[in-house]
Scaffold this motif. Sequence first.
Motif, PDB file in Angstrom:
ATOM      1  N   SER A 103    -128.869  31.481  21.038  1.00 37.43           N
ATOM      2  CA  SER A 103    -128.333  31.224  22.523  1.00 37.43           C
ATOM      3  C   SER A 103    -126.831  31.782  22.652  1.00 37.43           C
ATOM      4  O   SER A 103    -126.056  31.830  21.602  1.00 37.43           O
ATOM      5  CB  SER A 103    -128.114  29.778  23.076  1.00 37.43           C
ATOM      6  OG  SER A 103    -127.282  29.042  22.271  1.00 37.43           O
ATOM      7  N   ASP A 161    -122.807  31.734  24.649  1.00 37.92           N
ATOM      8  CA  ASP A 161    -122.010  31.119  25.538  1.00 37.92           C
ATOM      9  C   ASP A 161    -120.683  32.072  25.651  1.00 37.92           C
ATOM     10  O   ASP A 161    -120.012  32.203  24.744  1.00 37.92           O
ATOM     11  CB  ASP A 161    -121.866  29.674  24.953  1.00 37.92           C
ATOM     12  CG  ASP A 161    -120.881  28.908  25.727  1.00 37.92           C
ATOM     13  OD1 ASP A 161    -121.250  28.707  26.973  1.00 37.92           O
ATOM     14  OD2 ASP A 161    -119.535  28.462  25.408  1.00 37.92           O
ATOM     15  N   PRO A 203    -117.370  31.358  27.880  1.00 38.59           N
ATOM     16  CA  PRO A 203    -116.685  30.524  28.793  1.00 38.59           C
ATOM     17  C   PRO A 203    -116.114  31.334  29.972  1.00 38.59           C
ATOM     18  O   PRO A 203    -115.941  30.746  31.025  1.00 38.59           O
ATOM     19  CB  PRO A 203    -115.741  29.562  28.077  1.00 38.59           C
ATOM     20  CG  PRO A 203    -116.381  29.461  26.708  1.00 38.59           C
ATOM     21  CD  PRO A 203    -117.222  30.845  26.383  1.00 38.59           C
ATOM     22  N   ASP A 248    -118.434  31.943  32.579  1.00 37.50           N
ATOM     23  CA  ASP A 248    -119.424  31.173  32.798  1.00 37.50           C
ATOM     24  C   ASP A 248    -120.779  31.621  32.729  1.00 37.50           C
ATOM     25  O   ASP A 248    -121.813  31.257  33.295  1.00 37.50           O
ATOM     26  CB  ASP A 248    -119.478  30.512  34.282  1.00 37.50           C
ATOM     27  CG  ASP A 248    -120.110  29.088  34.457  1.00 37.50           C
ATOM     28  OD1 ASP A 248    -120.311  28.476  33.456  1.00 37.50           O
ATOM     29  OD2 ASP A 248    -120.539  28.697  35.646  1.00 37.50           O
ATOM     30  N   HIS A 293    -124.102  31.648  30.256  1.00 34.87           N
ATOM     31  CA  HIS A 293    -124.828  30.898  29.175  1.00 34.87           C
ATOM     32  C   HIS A 293    -126.296  31.202  29.327  1.00 34.87           C
ATOM     33  O   HIS A 293    -126.892  31.146  30.378  1.00 34.87           O
ATOM     34  CB  HIS A 293    -124.518  29.383  29.552  1.00 34.87           C
ATOM     35  CG  HIS A 293    -123.311  28.915  29.798  1.00 34.87           C
ATOM     36  ND1 HIS A 293    -122.151  28.745  28.902  1.00 34.87           N
ATOM     37  CD2 HIS A 293    -122.726  28.684  31.127  1.00 34.87           C
ATOM     38  CE1 HIS A 293    -121.171  28.393  29.707  1.00 34.87           C
ATOM     39  NE2 HIS A 293    -121.378  28.459  30.993  1.00 34.87           N
ATOM     40  N   SER A 308    -119.184  32.780  21.822  1.00 34.44           N
ATOM     41  CA  SER A 308    -120.106  31.967  20.720  1.00 34.44           C
ATOM     42  C   SER A 308    -121.471  32.281  20.897  1.00 34.44           C
ATOM     43  O   SER A 308    -122.182  32.195  22.073  1.00 34.44           O
ATOM     44  CB  SER A 308    -119.791  30.314  21.068  1.00 34.44           C
ATOM     45  OG  SER A 308    -118.392  30.118  20.892  1.00 34.44           O
ATOM     46  N   THR A 328    -122.648  28.262  14.300  1.00 32.75           N
ATOM     47  CA  THR A 328    -122.313  29.089  15.418  1.00 32.75           C
ATOM     48  C   THR A 328    -121.463  30.045  15.140  1.00 32.75           C
ATOM     49  O   THR A 328    -120.257  29.970  14.529  1.00 32.75           O
ATOM     50  CB  THR A 328    -121.597  28.132  16.582  1.00 32.75           C
ATOM     51  OG1 THR A 328    -122.528  27.148  16.841  1.00 32.75           O
ATOM     52  CG2 THR A 328    -121.194  28.846  17.829  1.00 32.75           C
TER      53      THR A 328
END
Length: 199
Positions: free
Chosen positions: A53, A55, A57, A60, A62, A130, A138
């Motif tokens: 996955s 990510d 931030p 936003d 994801h 990430s 990670t």
Amino acid sequence: MFRKTFTAVALAALAVLGGCAAPSASSPPPVGHSLTPPAPETSVVLPKSKPVSLDIPKIDAHSTLVPLGLNADNTVQVPPVSTPLQAGWYEYSPTPGERGPAVVLGHVDGNKHEGIFFHLKEMAPGDQVSIKREDGSTARFEVTKVDQVPKDVFPSDAVYGDTPDAQLRLITCGGAFDRAAHNYEDNVIVYARLVADGH
């Protein structure tokens, strides 16, 4: 030196209505060609492990990561335009955290909705990305550069060429929308380098 299978294929652009096509890379570096010196002993590099996955931030964003290969015509697959919030990892690039540039693709929009990388052009040096991996670690990357370039001058060497450390490329479409071609004229490319890993 990392796996360079993907450099043997010309990555042609796909016209996808309302979405983002795969980037054009008309002159990828030849297999085994090194654009940079060997990695220093202190470089952070992780063992091979498929990404799970993504990510980001700052924007936003994801998403799980689906593997992307090649279509029958040797163009790079992209996530379905019907699911524009889905990002994908190009499986012929290194896994995120391995030495070399891992490549992640996502739509800017699709199916009349914003895509996972709709705000990618807003990224800036220092921003964090990430990627969770199958081995439970990670891979944490820091953005070093953001470019918007016309698709007909896509910087193949800079995106796909060997690097002395673990890096990441995030790619989507940008610029003006060509209604006749049903595609965007540019690519937005985020360059990042691995700065840490965690469990």
